[in-house]
Structures are given as structure tokens and as C-alpha cells.
Design an enzyme around this catalytic site. Structure first.
Site, PDB file in Angstrom:
ATOM      1  N   PHE A  55       0.816  -1.224   0.000  1.00  0.00           N
ATOM      2  CA  PHE A  55       0.000   0.000   0.000  1.00  0.00           C
ATOM      3  C   PHE A  55       0.848   1.273   0.000  1.00  0.00           C
ATOM      4  CE2 PHE A  55       1.099  -0.089   4.464  1.00  0.00           C
ATOM      5  CZ  PHE A  55       1.181   1.254   4.796  1.00  0.00           C
ATOM      6  N   CYS A  93       9.425   1.515   3.958  1.00  0.00           N
ATOM      7  CA  CYS A  93      10.309   0.407   4.339  1.00  0.00           C
ATOM      8  C   CYS A  93      11.723   0.918   4.599  1.00  0.00           C
ATOM      9  CB  CYS A  93      10.327  -0.662   3.268  1.00  0.00           C
ATOM     10  SG  CYS A  93      11.197  -0.149   1.792  1.00  0.00           S
TER      11      CYS A  93
HETATM   12  P1  NAD Z   1       1.211  -6.693   2.958  1.00  0.00           P
HETATM   13  O1  NAD Z   1       2.160  -7.826   3.059  1.00  0.00           O
HETATM   14  O2  NAD Z   1       0.042  -6.653   3.859  1.00  0.00           O
HETATM   15  O3  NAD Z   1       0.611  -6.628   1.458  1.00  0.00           O
HETATM   16  C1  NAD Z   1       1.454  -6.745   0.329  1.00  0.00           C
HETATM   17  C2  NAD Z   1       0.636  -7.379  -0.805  1.00  0.00           C
HETATM   18  O4  NAD Z   1       0.204  -8.671  -0.394  1.00  0.00           O
HETATM   19  C3  NAD Z   1      -0.616  -6.581  -1.140  1.00  0.00           C
HETATM   20  O5  NAD Z   1      -0.798  -6.590  -2.540  1.00  0.00           O
HETATM   21  C4  NAD Z   1      -1.719  -7.323  -0.412  1.00  0.00           C
HETATM   22  O6  NAD Z   1      -2.969  -7.220  -1.063  1.00  0.00           O
HETATM   23  C5  NAD Z   1      -1.230  -8.757  -0.406  1.00  0.00           C
HETATM   24  N1  NAD Z   1      -1.639  -9.479   0.815  1.00  0.00           N
HETATM   25  C6  NAD Z   1      -1.882  -8.961   2.049  1.00  0.00           C
HETATM   26  N2  NAD Z   1      -2.206  -9.943   2.919  1.00  0.00           N
HETATM   27  C7  NAD Z   1      -2.147 -11.099   2.237  1.00  0.00           C
HETATM   28  C8  NAD Z   1      -2.358 -12.463   2.585  1.00  0.00           C
HETATM   29  N3  NAD Z   1      -2.698 -12.831   3.826  1.00  0.00           N
HETATM   30  N4  NAD Z   1      -2.200 -13.401   1.635  1.00  0.00           N
HETATM   31  C9  NAD Z   1      -1.838 -13.062   0.384  1.00  0.00           C
HETATM   32  N5  NAD Z   1      -1.646 -11.772  -0.015  1.00  0.00           N
HETATM   33  C10 NAD Z   1      -1.793 -10.805   0.889  1.00  0.00           C
HETATM   34  O7  NAD Z   1       2.080  -5.357   3.068  1.00  0.00           O
HETATM   35  P2  NAD Z   1       1.544  -3.861   3.176  1.00  0.00           P
HETATM   36  O8  NAD Z   1       0.942  -3.661   4.526  1.00  0.00           O
HETATM   37  O9  NAD Z   1       0.738  -3.531   1.983  1.00  0.00           O
HETATM   38  O10 NAD Z   1       2.915  -3.058   3.068  1.00  0.00           O
HETATM   39  C11 NAD Z   1       3.742  -2.786   4.177  1.00  0.00           C
HETATM   40  C12 NAD Z   1       4.884  -3.762   4.245  1.00  0.00           C
HETATM   41  O11 NAD Z   1       5.626  -3.732   3.025  1.00  0.00           O
HETATM   42  C13 NAD Z   1       5.886  -3.387   5.330  1.00  0.00           C
HETATM   43  O12 NAD Z   1       6.301  -4.556   5.989  1.00  0.00           O
HETATM   44  C14 NAD Z   1       7.042  -2.763   4.559  1.00  0.00           C
HETATM   45  O13 NAD Z   1       8.284  -2.830   5.194  1.00  0.00           O
HETATM   46  C15 NAD Z   1       7.013  -3.582   3.317  1.00  0.00           C
HETATM   47  N6  NAD Z   1       7.680  -2.887   2.214  1.00  0.00           N
HETATM   48  C16 NAD Z   1       8.885  -3.377   1.815  1.00  0.00           C
HETATM   49  C17 NAD Z   1       9.573  -2.750   0.797  1.00  0.00           C
HETATM   50  C18 NAD Z   1      10.904  -3.286   0.356  1.00  0.00           C
HETATM   51  O14 NAD Z   1      11.364  -2.929  -0.725  1.00  0.00           O
HETATM   52  N7  NAD Z   1      11.567  -4.117   1.144  1.00  0.00           N
HETATM   53  C19 NAD Z   1       9.027  -1.628   0.158  1.00  0.00           C
HETATM   54  C20 NAD Z   1       7.780  -1.172   0.593  1.00  0.00           C
HETATM   55  C21 NAD Z   1       7.108  -1.810   1.623  1.00  0.00           C
END
Ligand code: NAD
Length: 509
Positions: free
Chosen positions: A160, A292
Site C-alpha cells: 500500500f 520500508c
Molecule cells: P502486505 O504484506 O500486507 O501486502 C502486500 C501485498 O500482499 C498486497 O498486494 C496485499 O494485497 C497482499 N496481501 C496482504 N495480505 C495477504 C495475505 N494474507 N495473503 C496473500 N496476499 C496478501 O504489506 P503492506 O501492509 O501492503 O505493506 C507494508 C509492508 O511492506 C511493510 O512490511 C514494509 O516494510 C514492506 N515494504 C517493503 C519494501 C521493500 O522494498 N523491502 C518496500 C515497501 C514496503
């Protein structure tokens, strides 16, 4: 939270999946509400796609692949130049959509869009990135060369917090390499996705090359299990990333998962403490800590923490929190009401663990938008490695001050952490900075730079619990990830001069 009446719900916009170059409309029953976190109100609905939509998107991508793979590279590259131009012309609209969905301030959203466009700049150079290596005469009249080709249908699953920049780190590189793409964005911040897909089509991107499916768990499962998807790049939390990585690689897919983080800045006594205080406040609370690469831990050597605190408190007192579209606002709301509650729980945990709460953001209420998902900033002192608030990602405006007696102890604290995404050292001592760069076990390093996100033409990586897979995203690694390298050994014998039949293993002489 304001709940819209059924009448309102009917007139609110519904986003559409984007498959084979056209919107695929859905009934409101197959959607979820999307909130503007600054107002707490629903402004639209996002489809909840699943197996059927993923199947349709993969079929479109599969049909589009051969012609896209075989398109002359200059023609493909020209589409990227057009796309880059259109993204730039629409940067303000993209930023406005990000702020509405996510809550980050409009200037921050605009900066995100521009950093995303940097990767499209890189993709414009695809004929060079895809060039192979030719070596003549490896044996008698035998030449050898390598070539790189797209894999086929690949997928991007994104979080997100960067609705434009992070997708732009994945799908343009995948497309540039000749793949066709199924893109599943976060349902919390979907607004800017549709516009990106439309701009790709306007740029000349053939139908079926970039497909968008909205959805959550079911859509992700369908992507991970789909037999025709060859590779996935995922960005999001470690728990979901691990699932995508393990289930995807088990099925023979290439998977790169770039996941959660807890970034620390090591501050040496010779550092410029005004620079450090600016860095700590900007990197800790920018975008409400929902980056992140946010720096949320300060590890101060010697007396640096004592010198930092008054400077940080002075800056925190001046922060303006409000609707991200309001000029002069420094920090917007938390992206969702649920996540706001989770961040509050983390602050409660820190207090229970014995950290000293110098600034408490839990009670903040926005006068202009009392129903928005706002939190103030929080500052903890005396955070120690045995505490959960030291070990875990909070992903909110919560900053912790920890102490180290020496450089070595501070370095060890960073290297002992389970996450390894970004880090920074603040010092005026080049020798200390050099040691830090060589000895720290974190791949993205800032020297007097608090958010060391590499430039768009470089790779973006992670280690330990912050990344799963062998290659980084975008840059050189992105090209490697999204291509199959072929090695060709070639001979054009003159008729009648091919020599006698031999069953000996071919030698190169
Ligand atoms: P999230 O893991 O909740 O969601 C990521 C994706 O997975 C979304 O498209 C979501 O719809 C999907 N998703 C969510 N729950 C799921 C499930 N149970 N089963 C399958 N798919 C699912 O992450 P978020 O809250 O959207 O983003 C924040 C996280 O992303 C933080 O941990 C942040 O550190 C990380 N992040 C990492 C980077 C990087 O480059 N390392 C960059 C940006 C964000």
C-alpha cells in the site's frame, strides 16, 4: 468513522480490473470500500478479484507475449519514451490519487512519482540492457554468444505504501525485458493503478502486455499457483512475502520478495547533531513512518543521544499534522483505521516494556478532520534490544532512541538485528564511515544520508528477513531476474569440410 448511506454507495466510483487493454467492470457486491484516511470516509470501491480474474489476465498476457517478445527493441523502447512522457505529464494527478488513498503529503507523493519515473528512464535504454556478449573463434570457426529474452507471463504484487514508485520498480523492467505482466496492487491504495494502466495503453503498450487485477489473499494465491506465471516480484510484509516465495519457488517460479524492515542509524560523537536531528525527524516521521526505508531507531554512541533529544523535541513541536493535501502539512494520517490501532498497540507495548515515552502521539486528534485516521508522532527513549519495539517493524510514526558505548557495539547491534534493509552512519570521520560500509550486514547504506534509496538505475535489495530470493529489484539485477539468458555456440561449416565423424567430447581447439 463515517459510513456512507446506501444511496451514496451507489454513486461512488468503482474501479475496474484492467485486462487485455480494457476495463473489466464488476458489481458493487464484488468490491471492498476504499477510504480517504484524512477524512475517514469511503470515496470509492475496489474490486475483489480472484481465480477467474487472474485466469483472464494470464490468458491475455500469454496471448500478447510472442508479439511483444519479438517486437524490434527500438520500437519497444519508443513506447517507454512515450510512457515516461505521459507519466511525467500526469505526475500531479498521480500524486493527488496517492495522497487521497494513502494519506501522505502531496509533495511527498509527487516525490514518489518522480522516483518511480526514474526507473522508467532506465527502461527506455532497454536495447542496451538486453544486449548479449559475442565471442568469435572460441574453437575453429566456432563463435559463441549470449542473448537475453523475456520469460513469458510474470507478476507484480505490491504494497500500500508506494502505489506508484514500487510498481514502477517492477512492471516497467519486466515489460522492457519482453515479458507480459499481471499486476496486483494493494487494495488499500488502488487509485493510481488504473491511471498507470491507461497511460501504458496511450503510450502504445499493446493490449494484454500490462494487466491489472485487484484483490487480496485469493488473488495472490491464484497468482502464486498459476502454472503459466513464470516469475513473481513481491513487495510487502515478511509474512506474506515468505508465503509467496515458498509457494512460488515450490512450483518452479522465480520469486523475489522484498519485505519488512527496521532501519537504524548509527550516530558517532563527531557527527553534526543538527544534521542528525533533521535526519531523524524526517526519516522517522516522513510519510507517517510508513516507508520500508524509514529510520526508526537511533543508536547513539557516547553522549550523542543526550545531545540529540533537545534538538529532536524542538523539531517535533513544530510538526504540522493534517490532511496531506493541505499546504504546509508535514505528516498525514495513518493509511487505515486498523493500522492506526496496531500502531497504538505498539506504543502501549513499548510503555509496558519499560521504554520511556518522551512524546506520546496516541492522543492526537485533528481539529479539521476528527474522523480521520490520525496519530501524533511518538518518541521513545532507552529502547533496548530485548524489547519488542526494538525488534519488530511498527510501520508508524514511532521513533526509538537506543544507546551504544562504542562504534563496535553499535555496529554489532545493527548486525544482530533480524531485518537488514537500509541503514545509515552519521559521522565526520571518513575512516569510521569506511569501516561501517565494509562491515555492516545491511545492503543499502547511507553515509550522512538517512534514507539511502538507491537511484532508479541501480538495484534495490535487502537481506535476512528483509528479502527472500537471490537477486535485487530493478537495475542490473532486475534485468537478470526478468530474463532467461541463452548461450549459443555456432558454426557454419563449409560444405564438404566438416571433418570425420568423432564420438570424442568436443574440444575447443
Ligand atoms: P502486505 O504484506 O500486507 O501486502 C502486500 C501485498 O500482499 C498486497 O498486494 C496485499 O494485497 C497482499 N496481501 C496482504 N495480505 C495477504 C495475505 N494474507 N495473503 C496473500 N496476499 C496478501 O504489506 P503492506 O501492509 O501492503 O505493506 C507494508 C509492508 O511492506 C511493510 O512490511 C514494509 O516494510 C514492506 N515494504 C517493503 C519494501 C521493500 O522494498 N523491502 C518496500 C515497501 C514496503
Amino acid at each position: 468513522m463515517a459510513i456512507e448511506t446506501p444511496a451514496e454507495a451507489e454513486i461512488l466510483p468503482i474501479l475496474s480490473h484492467w485486462i487485455n487493454g480494457s476495463p473489466v467492470e464488476v458489481h458493487i457486491d464484488q468490491t471492498a470500500p476504499v477510504y480517504n484516511p484524512a477524512t475517514g470516509r469511503v470515496f470509492g470501491h475496489v474490486p475483489r478479484g480472484g481465480q477467474a480474474e487472474v485466469d483472464a489476465a494470464v490468458a491475455a498476457a500469454k496471448a500478447a507475449f510472442p508479439a511483444w517478445r519479438d517486437m524490434p527493441l527500438i520500437v519497444r523502447s519508443n513506447i517507454f519514451f512515450n510512457f515516461r512522457q505521459l507519466m511525467f505529464e500526469n505526475r500531479e494527478e498521480l500524486a493527488r490519487l496517492i495522497t487521497r488513498d494513502h494519506g501522505k503529503t502531496y509533495p511527498d507523493a509527487l516525490a514518489e512519482v518522480l522516483r518511480g519515473i526514474e526507473t522508467i528512464d532506465f527502461a527506455c535504454g532497454l536495447p542496451v540492457h538486453l544486449s548479449g556478449m559475442m565471442t568469435p573463434n572460441v574453437s575453429t570457426k566456432v563463435d559463441t554468444f549470449t542473448l537475453r529474452q523475456g520469460l513469458g507471463v510474470v507478476a507484480a504484487i505490491t504494497p500500500f505504501n508506494f502505489p506508484v514508485m514500487v510498481p514502477c520498480w517492477i512492471y516497467p523492467i519486466a515489460l522492457a525485458c519482453g515479458n507480459t505482466v499481471v499486476f496486483k496492487p494493494s487494495s488499500h491504495t488502488p487509485g493510481a493503478t488504473q491511471l498507470q494502466a491507461e497511460l501504458w495503453k496511450r503510450a502504445g503498450g499493446p493490449d494484454g502486455t500490462l494487466n491489472v487485477v485487484y484483490g487480496g489473499k485469493e488473488a495472490v494465491k491464484s497468482i502464486v499457483e498459476h502454472k503459466d506465471i513464470r516469475a513473481i516480484q513481491f513487495v510487502g510484509s515478511t509474512s506474506v512475502g515468505r508465503y509467496v516465495y515458498e509457494e512460488g519457488t515450490k512450483r518452479g517460479k522465480r520469486v523475489g520478495a522484498y519485505t519488512s524492515a527496521k532501519n537504524a542509524m548509527l550516530v558517532l560523537p563527531d557527527a553534526d547533531m543538527d544534521l542528525v536531528a533533521d535526519a531523524a525527524v524526517a526519516a522517522g516521521f516522513g510519510s507517517a513512518g510508513e516507508r520500508c526505508m524509514a529510520q526508526t531507531l537511533f543508536i547513539g554512541v557516547g553522549d550523542t543521544a543526550e545531545r540529540l533529544k533537545p534538538k529532536m523535541l524542538e523539531r517535533i513541536a513544530k510538526l504540522r499534522i493534517g490532511d496531506g493535501m493541505t499546504p504546509g502539512v508535514d505528516m498525514g494520517p495513518i493509511y487505515s483505521e486498523d493500522h492506526r490501532s496496531r500502531v497504538i498497540d505498539w506504543i502501549d507495548t513499548g510503555v509496558a516494556e519499560g521504554a520511556e515515552l518522551l512524546v506520546d502521539g496516541r492522543t492526537f486528534v485533528s481539529d479539521e478532520n476528527p474522523e480521520g485516521f490520525f496519530l501524533g508522532v511518538s518518541l521513545f527513549d532507552h529502547v533496548t534490544p530485548d524489547m519488542k519495539i526494538y525488534q519488530e517493524e511498527i510501520f508508524g510514526p514511532v521513533f526509538g532512541i537506543a544507546y551504544a558505548e562504542t562504534f563496535d557495539q553499535g555496529l554489532k547491534m545493527i548486525n544482530d538485528h533480524k531485518y537488514a534493509n537500509g541503514t545509515a552512519v552519521f559521522t565526520t570521520d571518513g575512516g569510521a564511515a569506511r569501516r561501517f560500509k565494509l562491515e555492516v550486514e545491511v545492503p543499502m547504506i547511507g553515509v550522512n544520508v538517512p534514507i539511502p534509496v538507491p537511484a532508479g538505475f541501480m538495484s534495490f535489495s535487502g537481506a535476512k528477513e528483509s528479502a527472500l530470493g537471490d537477486l535485487a529489484m530493478r537495475g542490473e539485477d532486475g534485468i537478470r531476474f526478468f530474463t532467461q539468458q541463452k548461450m549459443v555456440t555456432e558454426r557454419w561449416p563449409e560444405p564438404g569440410k566438416q571433418g570425420p565423424l568423432s564420438l570424442v567430447f568436443p574440444g575447443n581447439s
